[in-house]
Every structure is written in structure tokens, then in C-alpha cells.
Write an enzyme that holds these catalytic residues in place. Structure first.
Site, short mmCIF file in Angstrom:
data_model
loop_
_atom_site.label_atom_id
_atom_site.label_comp_id
_atom_site.label_asym_id
_atom_site.label_seq_id
_atom_site.Cartn_x
_atom_site.Cartn_y
_atom_site.Cartn_z
N LYS A 1 0.48 -10.33 8.06
CA LYS A 1 0.77 -8.96 8.44
C LYS A 1 -0.50 -8.44 9.09
O LYS A 1 -1.50 -8.19 8.42
CB LYS A 1 1.17 -8.10 7.23
N ARG B 1 -8.36 0.01 5.87
CA ARG B 1 -8.37 0.23 4.42
C ARG B 1 -9.37 -0.66 3.69
O ARG B 1 -9.84 -0.31 2.61
CB ARG B 1 -6.96 -0.01 3.84
N THR C 1 0.82 -1.21 0.00
CA THR C 1 0.00 0.00 0.00
C THR C 1 0.86 1.26 0.00
O THR C 1 0.54 2.25 -0.67
CB THR C 1 -0.91 0.01 1.25
N ILE D 1 6.37 -5.45 9.24
CA ILE D 1 6.53 -4.83 7.92
C ILE D 1 6.22 -3.36 8.14
O ILE D 1 5.08 -2.98 8.41
CB ILE D 1 5.62 -5.48 6.86
N TYR E 1 -2.62 -10.34 4.68
CA TYR E 1 -2.50 -8.95 5.12
C TYR E 1 -3.87 -8.47 5.57
O TYR E 1 -4.79 -8.33 4.76
CB TYR E 1 -1.94 -8.09 3.98
N TYR F 1 -13.39 -3.13 -0.37
CA TYR F 1 -14.56 -2.57 -1.06
C TYR F 1 -15.72 -3.54 -1.14
O TYR F 1 -16.85 -3.19 -0.82
CB TYR F 1 -14.19 -2.06 -2.46
#
Length: 293
Positions: free
Chosen positions: A164, A140, A46, A206, A135, A109
Site C-alpha cells: 500500500k 505518518r 490507521t 485501499i 504499508y 517514530y
């Protein structure tokens, strides 16, 4: 997957003032991170603003990192999205010979159910020729991959080797650490709580701040892995204000301002993101000025 223990950094994509990809700055950032002692590099996460890169630009960035790295550190490639079939197709056709693993974000989304998330990653695991890092970043994606789903995936697919975890929820991270298979790695996706997660049994981080302060941050994580908490927290508290600041007006606007203050790269980001305002830029510049000895 010992190569994924410690500090990985989610590389930015530096842009020139005309918004074109700045290859020379990217080379400097890669070398700065490697010279600073991080354990691995993450490409096309990202933080790379990959949502606003063309396919040609993505390939340019990927190939640049591979060429500059020259095999010095393990590389992880971001391969994720909300179109499962498209991801599977990429996994079947891309050359992954330069990469240790893929990092694949939970679908955004669409807002899938937990079963939808499971089936999405089942398809990815079955198609991927290299290990998979899940992840989870609810801020987000608008959906949280629950610990039960993570544990189910970890138990069902041997090539799903890590997560992550970026929900910002220590209790959730602790549950995964407690219940996951022995060799499954829980990697922090939040710079601020990376050290506590490591001390609780996590495998590392990360990081975003880690590419701005690779020496300090990676050493902090190594101290945490060696259970030297008191010494590690000295660095945590030194960097904590900066960590807050780099996310205050969005990522990667903050870390790009750090790089501008260090004369490594411009602070340019692409719309709909904008650069940090003058007040935050001044505070970040002051932090960098005071931190460089």
C-alpha cells in the site's frame, strides 16, 4: 492474490457520543461498503483510530467485522507497529483463519534506516502465516520506504505480495510498478491518485473515501483496471473536491462527518483527534446532499 485487486476500504471505528465503540454503526458501515461493491475490507488500519483503542475494543471491532461480513468479502487485518518483536509475537499467536492477508505499516517514530526497515519486514515475513501487504506512509511514519527496499523485500520473500503505497509520489509508485516482480501488487494508499496509479499498472486502492461512496469509487477503479480512462475520470472529478475535504482536517474526522450526513454513524473521534469544524462540516454535508439522487 486476485482478491486484492480493486477497491479495499480502510474501515473506521465508529463511536457513540460518549466515545464508546458503536457496534450497530460499524455493522451499517460494513454492509454499506459491501452492498456498494467494494472488493475487500481492511480492519484495524490507521483510519480505524487503532492507536486509541484498548485491546478489548480492538478484538470487539475485529470480531464484529468478521461476523457481519459472513465470508462475503476478503478481509485484511492491520498488524503493524514499531516494536518488531511484539508484532512477531502477535503473528505467532493470533488466529488468522478469517483473513486473506495482513497490512503492516513501516515502523514509525523510531526512524529506522532502509536496512532497519528491511530487517523489520524480514522478521514479519518469516513469522506471518498469511500473505503480507507492506504499508508505506511517510507522512505518518517520518521515514520513507524507498522503492529499492520494497523491491528487495518483494524479491526475497514470496509471502510479501503487495504494498500500500501512500507516499503521494507518482514517480515513486511508477518505479515500484516498473521494477517489482510480475505478480507483486502496487496498491494506492492515496485516494486522489488511485486512478492514475491503476492506469499505470497498479492493482487498485485501499481507500478512505471508498467507504463513504463505495458504489461510485469502486466502479471508478474497475473502469481504470479495464483501461476505460475517460469514463473513470468522470467519477474522479466528481469526487475530487470531497476527497480533498475529508483529509483537510485529518483522517478519519472527514469521513466520519460524511457518515453523519448520511445518518450512518456519529462524527465522533477520540482525542487527540477532534471533529471537523462547522465550516468544513457544512461543506461536506452539502456535498452529500447534492450527491444523493
Amino acid at each position: 492474490m486476485q482478491s486484492l485487486i480493486g477497491t479495499g476500504v480502510a474501515l473506521v471505528t465508529p463511536f457513540k457520543k460518549d466515545f464508546s465503540v458503536d457496534i450497530e454503526a460499524l455493522q451499517r458501515i460494513v454492509n454499506f461498503s459491501i452492498d456498494g461493491g467494494v472488493e475487500y475490507l481492511v480492519v484495524m488500519g490507521t483510519t480505524a483510530e487503532n492507536a486509541t483503542l484498548t485491546q478489548e475494543e480492538k478484538e470487539l471491532v475485529i470480531n464484529t467485522v468478521i461476523n457481519v461480513n459472513k465470508g462475503r468479502l476478503p478481509l485484511v487485518l492491520g498488524v503493524g507497529g514499531n516494536n518488531t518483536l511484539q508484532i512477531v509475537e502477535e503473528l505467532k499467536t493470533r488466529d488468522f483463519s478469517a483473513f486473506e492477508a495482513i497490512l503492516s505499516v513501516s515502523p514509525y517514530y523510531n526512524k529506522p534506516t532502509q536496512e532497519g526497515i528491511y530487517q523489520h519486514f524480514k522478521a514479519i515475513a518469516e513469522a506471518s502465516p498469511i500473505p503480507v501487504i507492506l504499508y508505506n506512509v511517510p507522512g505518518r511514519t517520518a521515514s520513507n520506504m524507498l522503492p529499492s527496499t520494497v523491491i528487495r523485500l518483494a524479491n526475497d520473500f514470496k509471502n510479501i505480495v503487495a504494498i500500500k503505497e501512500a507516499a503521494g509520489d507518482m514517480a515513486q509508485a511508477l518505479k515500484i510498478i516498473k521494477d517489482a516482480p510480475k505478480d507483486f501488487l502496487v496498491i494506492s494508499g492515496d485516494d486522489m491518485i488511485a486512478l492514475p496509479i491503476v492506469l499505470a499498472g497498479g492493482a487498485g486502492v485501499i481507500s478512505v473515501i471508498g467507504q463513504g461512496f463505495p458504489k461510485e469509487f469502486s466502479e471508478m477503479i474497475r473502469l481504470g483496471l479495464n483501461k476505460k480512462a475517460a469514463e473513470a475520470f468522470k467519477t474522479q472529478y466528481f469526487l475530487s473536491d470531497c476527497i480533498d475535504m475529508i483529509f483537510e482536517q485529518g483522517n478519519p474526522a472527514g469521513i466520519k462527518q460524511i457518515f453523519q450526513a448520511m445518518n450512518i454513524a456519529e462524527n465522533t473521534v477520540r482525542l487527540p483527534l477532534v471533529s471537523v469544524d462547522e465550516s468544513l462540516a457544512a461543506r461536506l454535508n452539502e456535498f452529500v446532499k447534492n450527491s444523493i439522487k
